[in-house]
Design an enzyme around this catalytic site. Structure first.
Site, PDB file in Angstrom:
ATOM      1  N   PHE A   1       0.782  -1.145   0.045  1.00 38.57           N
ATOM      2  CA  PHE A   1      -0.149   0.062  -0.015  1.00 38.57           C
ATOM      3  C   PHE A   1       0.829   1.127  -0.060  1.00 38.57           C
ATOM      4  O   PHE A   1       1.081   2.098  -0.828  1.00 38.57           O
ATOM      5  CB  PHE A   1      -1.101   0.066   1.116  1.00 38.57           C
ATOM      6  CG  PHE A   1      -1.244   1.462   1.548  1.00 38.57           C
ATOM      7  CD1 PHE A   1      -2.076   2.147   0.813  1.00 38.57           C
ATOM      8  CD2 PHE A   1      -1.774   1.689   3.056  1.00 38.57           C
ATOM      9  CE1 PHE A   1      -2.903   3.145   1.086  1.00 38.57           C
ATOM     10  CE2 PHE A   1      -2.192   2.767   3.375  1.00 38.57           C
ATOM     11  CZ  PHE A   1      -2.580   3.719   2.497  1.00 38.57           C
TER      12      PHE A   1
ATOM     13  N   ALA B   1       9.165  -2.895   3.795  1.00 39.51           N
ATOM     14  CA  ALA B   1       8.735  -4.124   3.850  1.00 39.51           C
ATOM     15  C   ALA B   1       8.318  -4.793   5.095  1.00 39.51           C
ATOM     16  O   ALA B   1       9.126  -4.535   6.115  1.00 39.51           O
ATOM     17  CB  ALA B   1       9.499  -5.149   3.190  1.00 39.51           C
TER      18      ALA B   1
ATOM     19  N   SER C   1       2.029  -6.044   8.205  1.00 42.86           N
ATOM     20  CA  SER C   1       1.519  -4.872   8.837  1.00 42.86           C
ATOM     21  C   SER C   1      -0.052  -4.847   9.388  1.00 42.86           C
ATOM     22  O   SER C   1      -0.369  -3.817   9.759  1.00 42.86           O
ATOM     23  CB  SER C   1       1.373  -3.719   7.397  1.00 42.86           C
ATOM     24  OG  SER C   1       0.086  -4.276   6.617  1.00 42.86           O
TER      25      SER C   1
ATOM     26  N   THR D   1       6.026   2.979  12.801  1.00 42.54           N
ATOM     27  CA  THR D   1       4.519   3.101  13.138  1.00 42.54           C
ATOM     28  C   THR D   1       4.453   3.960  14.473  1.00 42.54           C
ATOM     29  O   THR D   1       5.265   3.598  15.529  1.00 42.54           O
ATOM     30  CB  THR D   1       3.633   2.078  13.155  1.00 42.54           C
ATOM     31  OG1 THR D   1       2.305   2.116  13.859  1.00 42.54           O
ATOM     32  CG2 THR D   1       4.417   0.996  13.945  1.00 42.54           C
ATOM     33  N   ASP D   2       3.215   4.654  14.787  1.00 46.02           N
ATOM     34  CA  ASP D   2       3.191   5.238  16.275  1.00 46.02           C
ATOM     35  C   ASP D   2       2.832   3.906  17.124  1.00 46.02           C
ATOM     36  O   ASP D   2       2.736   4.150  18.244  1.00 46.02           O
ATOM     37  CB  ASP D   2       1.934   6.203  16.215  1.00 46.02           C
ATOM     38  CG  ASP D   2       0.665   5.868  15.483  1.00 46.02           C
ATOM     39  OD1 ASP D   2       0.618   4.620  15.324  1.00 46.02           O
ATOM     40  OD2 ASP D   2      -0.267   6.563  15.766  1.00 46.02           O
ATOM     41  N   GLU D   3       2.369   2.639  16.546  1.00 45.02           N
ATOM     42  CA  GLU D   3       1.856   1.809  17.546  1.00 45.02           C
ATOM     43  C   GLU D   3       3.117   1.428  18.516  1.00 45.02           C
ATOM     44  O   GLU D   3       2.655   0.680  19.532  1.00 45.02           O
ATOM     45  CB  GLU D   3       1.431   0.708  16.805  1.00 45.02           C
ATOM     46  CG  GLU D   3       0.356   1.062  16.105  1.00 45.02           C
ATOM     47  CD  GLU D   3      -0.685  -0.231  15.655  1.00 45.02           C
ATOM     48  OE1 GLU D   3      -0.601  -1.414  15.964  1.00 45.02           O
ATOM     49  OE2 GLU D   3      -1.581   0.005  14.605  1.00 45.02           O
TER      50      GLU D   3
ATOM     51  N   TYR E   1       2.212  -7.043  16.525  1.00 49.13           N
ATOM     52  CA  TYR E   1       2.791  -6.340  15.357  1.00 49.13           C
ATOM     53  C   TYR E   1       3.684  -5.000  15.802  1.00 49.13           C
ATOM     54  O   TYR E   1       4.733  -4.931  15.246  1.00 49.13           O
ATOM     55  CB  TYR E   1       1.349  -5.916  14.451  1.00 49.13           C
ATOM     56  CG  TYR E   1       1.833  -4.586  13.624  1.00 49.13           C
ATOM     57  CD1 TYR E   1       2.763  -4.716  12.509  1.00 49.13           C
ATOM     58  CD2 TYR E   1       1.450  -3.197  13.997  1.00 49.13           C
ATOM     59  CE1 TYR E   1       2.947  -3.573  11.548  1.00 49.13           C
ATOM     60  CE2 TYR E   1       1.758  -2.353  13.286  1.00 49.13           C
ATOM     61  CZ  TYR E   1       2.751  -2.311  12.306  1.00 49.13           C
ATOM     62  OH  TYR E   1       3.010  -1.343  11.248  1.00 49.13           O
TER      63      TYR E   1
ATOM     64  N   LYS F   1       7.536  -4.177  15.265  1.00 46.68           N
ATOM     65  CA  LYS F   1       7.969  -3.042  14.904  1.00 46.68           C
ATOM     66  C   LYS F   1       8.821  -2.510  15.841  1.00 46.68           C
ATOM     67  O   LYS F   1      10.004  -1.651  15.388  1.00 46.68           O
ATOM     68  CB  LYS F   1       6.807  -2.018  14.479  1.00 46.68           C
ATOM     69  CG  LYS F   1       5.959  -2.614  13.222  1.00 46.68           C
ATOM     70  CD  LYS F   1       6.729  -2.623  11.821  1.00 46.68           C
ATOM     71  CE  LYS F   1       7.078  -1.188  11.375  1.00 46.68           C
ATOM     72  NZ  LYS F   1       7.548  -1.379   9.912  1.00 46.68           N
TER      73      LYS F   1
ATOM     74  N   VAL G   1     -17.722  -3.033  13.086  1.00 45.63           N
ATOM     75  CA  VAL G   1     -17.010  -2.032  14.188  1.00 45.63           C
ATOM     76  C   VAL G   1     -16.732  -2.758  15.342  1.00 45.63           C
ATOM     77  O   VAL G   1     -17.690  -3.188  16.187  1.00 45.63           O
ATOM     78  CB  VAL G   1     -18.011  -1.000  14.398  1.00 45.63           C
ATOM     79  CG1 VAL G   1     -17.374  -0.215  15.554  1.00 45.63           C
ATOM     80  CG2 VAL G   1     -18.132  -0.195  13.099  1.00 45.63           C
TER      81      VAL G   1
ATOM     82  N   ASP H   1     -14.524  -7.221  20.360  1.00 45.24           N
ATOM     83  CA  ASP H   1     -13.578  -6.387  20.436  1.00 45.24           C
ATOM     84  C   ASP H   1     -12.203  -7.075  19.922  1.00 45.24           C
ATOM     85  O   ASP H   1     -12.287  -8.351  20.188  1.00 45.24           O
ATOM     86  CB  ASP H   1     -13.680  -5.513  21.649  1.00 45.24           C
ATOM     87  CG  ASP H   1     -12.840  -4.417  21.498  1.00 45.24           C
ATOM     88  OD1 ASP H   1     -12.351  -3.672  20.249  1.00 45.24           O
ATOM     89  OD2 ASP H   1     -13.196  -3.601  22.239  1.00 45.24           O
TER      90      ASP H   1
ATOM     91  N   PRO I   1      -8.599  -8.316  20.479  1.00 52.23           N
ATOM     92  CA  PRO I   1      -8.047  -8.568  22.002  1.00 52.23           C
ATOM     93  C   PRO I   1      -6.857  -7.609  21.988  1.00 52.23           C
ATOM     94  O   PRO I   1      -6.182  -7.152  21.218  1.00 52.23           O
ATOM     95  CB  PRO I   1      -7.345 -10.160  21.854  1.00 52.23           C
ATOM     96  CG  PRO I   1      -8.240 -10.808  20.572  1.00 52.23           C
ATOM     97  CD  PRO I   1      -8.659  -9.457  19.678  1.00 52.23           C
TER      98      PRO I   1
END
Ligand code: NAD
Ligand code: DAU
Length: 356
Positions: free
Chosen positions: A13, A84, A87, A136-138, A162, A166, A218, A293, A295
């Site tokens: 993406f 790469a 994600s 990422t901000d994660e 994930y 990162k 959602v 939700d 986890p």
């Protein structure tokens, strides 16, 4: 100004958007695009590139250190932009191993390739070379509703497999700078959206499900908050940082557009109602369905982008509404693209089982 750029993950993406962006933004640059074409990568994303003769696609895995070393030398690479990765957070919950293999070990292999070619064997000049790691901000964990946004100084506290993978890759990149003097840059960005995003992420999933008349899942009550950045604004931030960023530093990048998930889904429904009304006359919002939700679902992400704005003069061009309008229009104009890549049985089954 780098001339020969190796982009990893350039069939995904953000990577494919970056390739497009750069071919237009800089007429002197040549791009070698190295991607293993996982489920998330597709040559469909690289069709009709502007100035395609300045783009060379090479299929391969970032874990193949020898192949990467060969490319660095063959194309005299003076900047490597590393997109790469595995994600998607839900997939990291389903099976973290691929995330460890690509995001941590793969990044380590890339760093080793670069260390050998530019530092140990001095096969190419280190002077002027840049290793730009896309993150990422994660990695910063989650914010409470009233917490100030993440900055470059926020301590790392990743929550999902994930995010942890990162964070680990960020640490390795930084360590190669500190230990070996590798000239690195890191950008940590908020949620991206726009053309060519695989329809597993919230925005393209909502659009593609709505157009197919399927429910719009959602998670929980849809009250989690995300900050959204249109993908070409992320690309311009990366390009600014790569050209003028201070070696060894991190830049946080965000869109100043924080909203709760339910609002994003409702806004997309309103835009679709306007651009492609349903035959039944009902709103797409009728399809919204609250499901179990995620986890460990992070409550809120938000980024303070003051540093990249003040030091590099970067500014996002799109507002959330203009970006969402462009995105919906792109998916309407590219229905065949969604059909071509939207058929992953096993993962869809897992999502159904786990999110109800
Ligand atoms: P994506 O999943 O759409 O694309 C990833 C690309 O990497 C694919 O083309 C895939 O084939 C390729 N790839 C995966 N494993 C590989 C391997 N072992 N060797 C070579 N290529 C491999 O991802 P994206 O959303 O475009 O994200 C790109 C980068 O930006 C990632 O590093 C991600 O962590 C980061 N990021 C993403 C977002 C976002 O909102 N999507 C936000 C901030 C940062
Ligand atoms: O913050 C940057 C990160 O943003 C990137 O590093 C990741 O690569 C990218 O996937 C994204 O992570 P999120 O988990 O925030 O994105 P996702 O689109 O999966 O989900 C956005 C929010 O919407 C999140 O709170 C979960 C929720 N959601 C998601 C899906 C797929 C739903 O409510 N329903 C859904 O069907």
């Amino acid at each position: 100004m780098p001339k020969n750029i190796l982009v990893t993950g350039g069939a995904g993406f953000i990577g494919s958007n970056f390739v497009r962006y750069l071919l237009v933004a800089n007429p002197d640059v040549r791009i070698v695009n190295y991607d293993s074409l996982t489920y998330a990568g597709s040559l469909e994303n690289l069709k009709d590139l502007p100035d395609p003769e300045r783009h060379i696609f090479v299929e391969g895995d970032i874990n193949d250190q020898g192949k990467v070393e060969g490319l660095l030398q063959e194309y005299k690479i003076d900047a490597l932009v590393h997109f790469a990765a595995e994600s998607h957070v839900d997939r990291s919950i389903l099976g973290p191993e691929a995330f460890i293999q690509t995001n941590i070990i793969g990044t380590f292999r890339l760093l080793e390739a670069v260390r050998r070619v530019y530092i140990e064997e001095k096969l190419l000049p280190l002077e002027g070379f840049r290793f730009h790691h896309i993150s990422t901000d994660e990695v910063f964990g989650e914010l409470g509703t009233d917490d100030p946004p993440f900055t470059e100084e926020t301590p790392y506290a990743p929550n999902s497999p994930y995010a942890a993978s990162k964070a680990s890759s960020d640490h390795l990149v930084r360590a190669y700078h500190h230990t070996y003097g590798l000239p690195i840059l890191i950008t940590n960005c908020t949620n991206n959206y726009g053309p060519y995003q695989y329809p597993e992420k919230l925005i393209p999933l909502t659009i593609s499900n709505a157009l197919a008349g399927k429910r719009l899942p959602v998670y929980g009550q849809g009250k989690q908050m995300r900050d959204w950045l249109y993908v070409s604004d992320h690309c311009s931030a990366i390009w600014e940082a790569l050209q003028r960023g201070k070696v060894g530093e991190t830049y946080a990048v965000g869109g100043d557009t924080q909203v709760v998930n339910l609002e994003i889904v409702e806004t997309l429904c309103e835009i679709l109602d306007e651009l492609k009304p349903r035959a039944s006359g009902e709103s797409y919002a009728e399809l919204i369905t609250f499901v179990k939700d995620r986890p460990g679902h992070d409550w809120r992400y938000d980024i303070d982008s003051s540093k990249i704005k003040s030091k590099l003069g970067w500014q996002a061009k799109e507002t959330l509404h203009s970006g969402l309008m462009k995105t919906v229009q792109w998916y309407l104009d590219n229905a065949q693209w969604i059909e071509a890549i939207n058929s992953e049985g096993e993962y869809k089954g897992w999502i159904k089982e786990n999110y109800g």
